[in-house]
Scaffold this motif. Sequence first.
Motif, PDB file in Angstrom:
ATOM      1  N   ALA A  54       0.418  12.234   0.676  1.00 44.74           N
ATOM      2  CA  ALA A  54       1.491  11.861   1.603  1.00 44.74           C
ATOM      3  C   ALA A  54       0.979  10.938   2.703  1.00 44.74           C
ATOM      4  N   SER A  55      -0.236  11.198   3.203  1.00 45.38           N
ATOM      5  CA  SER A  55      -0.811  10.349   4.245  1.00 45.38           C
ATOM      6  C   SER A  55      -1.111   8.952   3.711  1.00 45.38           C
ATOM      7  N   ARG A  56      -1.590   8.885   2.472  1.00 38.18           N
ATOM      8  CA  ARG A  56      -1.876   7.583   1.874  1.00 38.18           C
ATOM      9  C   ARG A  56      -0.584   6.790   1.657  1.00 38.18           C
TER      10      ARG A  56
ATOM     11  N   ALA B   1       0.359   3.185   3.250  1.00 39.08           N
ATOM     12  CA  ALA B   1       0.802   2.087   2.394  1.00 39.08           C
ATOM     13  C   ALA B   1       2.158   1.561   2.844  1.00 39.08           C
ATOM     14  N   GLY B   2       3.042   2.467   3.245  1.00 35.87           N
ATOM     15  CA  GLY B   2       4.352   2.058   3.722  1.00 35.87           C
ATOM     16  C   GLY B   2       4.274   1.252   5.004  1.00 35.87           C
TER      17      GLY B   2
ATOM     18  N   ASP C 198      -7.673   4.971  -5.913  1.00 34.55           N
ATOM     19  CA  ASP C 198      -6.350   5.593  -5.907  1.00 34.55           C
ATOM     20  C   ASP C 198      -5.378   4.541  -5.382  1.00 34.55           C
ATOM     21  N   ILE C 199      -4.298   4.260  -6.124  1.00 30.77           N
ATOM     22  CA  ILE C 199      -3.406   3.142  -5.829  1.00 30.77           C
ATOM     23  C   ILE C 199      -2.047   3.667  -5.377  1.00 30.77           C
ATOM     24  N   HIS C 200      -1.555   3.123  -4.256  1.00 34.12           N
ATOM     25  CA  HIS C 200      -0.256   3.540  -3.726  1.00 34.12           C
ATOM     26  C   HIS C 200       0.603   2.333  -3.396  1.00 34.12           C
ATOM     27  N   THR C 201       1.894   2.411  -3.732  1.00 33.85           N
ATOM     28  CA  THR C 201       2.897   1.496  -3.207  1.00 33.85           C
ATOM     29  C   THR C 201       3.452   2.134  -1.932  1.00 33.85           C
ATOM     30  N   PRO C 202       4.360   1.458  -1.223  1.00 29.88           N
ATOM     31  CA  PRO C 202       4.975   2.117  -0.072  1.00 29.88           C
ATOM     32  C   PRO C 202       5.806   3.346  -0.419  1.00 29.88           C
TER      33      PRO C 202
END
Length: 221
Positions: free
Chosen positions: A34-36, A40-41, A60-64
């Motif tokens: 959730a923090s990542r 990202a957002g 580890d890959i995150h979009t918004p």
Amino acid sequence: MTQLDVLRVFCGPDGGRGNELGVVRDGAPVPQEASRRRIAGKLGFSETVFVDDPERGQIDIHTPSLRLPFAGHPCVGAAWLLDVPELVTPAGVVGARQDGEFSWIEALPEWAPERTLRQYASAAEVDALEVPPPGEWIYAWAWEEEAAGRIRARAFPGRDDGVREDEATGAAALLLTAELGRALNIRQGLGSQILTAPQPYGWVEVGGRVRLTHSGLPLPR
């Protein structure tokens, strides 16, 4: 203090354009998903990479709005920045190599998120497209010169998170290469360039130029 590097991936021949990518080199201080996603957002890039083990290339890959097991331009950018022979992603181990001005990764099409590959009759039709409303993830493409494998493309993620169009998308290019079964030279967005090549046993290489634009920035709070 955990810091951020910003890259442009899949730059054009003049070194311009490319898709911006945030890379958090030390992801340990931000362990929670959730923090990542929140970071990202706030950054607002189409993807942000958190490096969990720089020596092994574990990322580890995150979009918004969501976590991705695999994505093309984050892997190309992270491989270039970390200078590793492979990356460890939730989807699988991604091969990586540097070849002159190009950074390459090798991945399987089934690792890529689902995309609608929509062909148009001409590059002009692709240029004229309006950004569609949120919903379907669309990769719009047309031949510029079929004999030479040259393609014009635009990418519409269909997400309601502020990213209306992706400047350059390696995963979609990977899927299109697998579908067409040939090497491609893709001009995407406002001037980004993506190169691809089918490999034995269903693997596909995706490559492009990477530029570092900012280093050591503080993470957003």
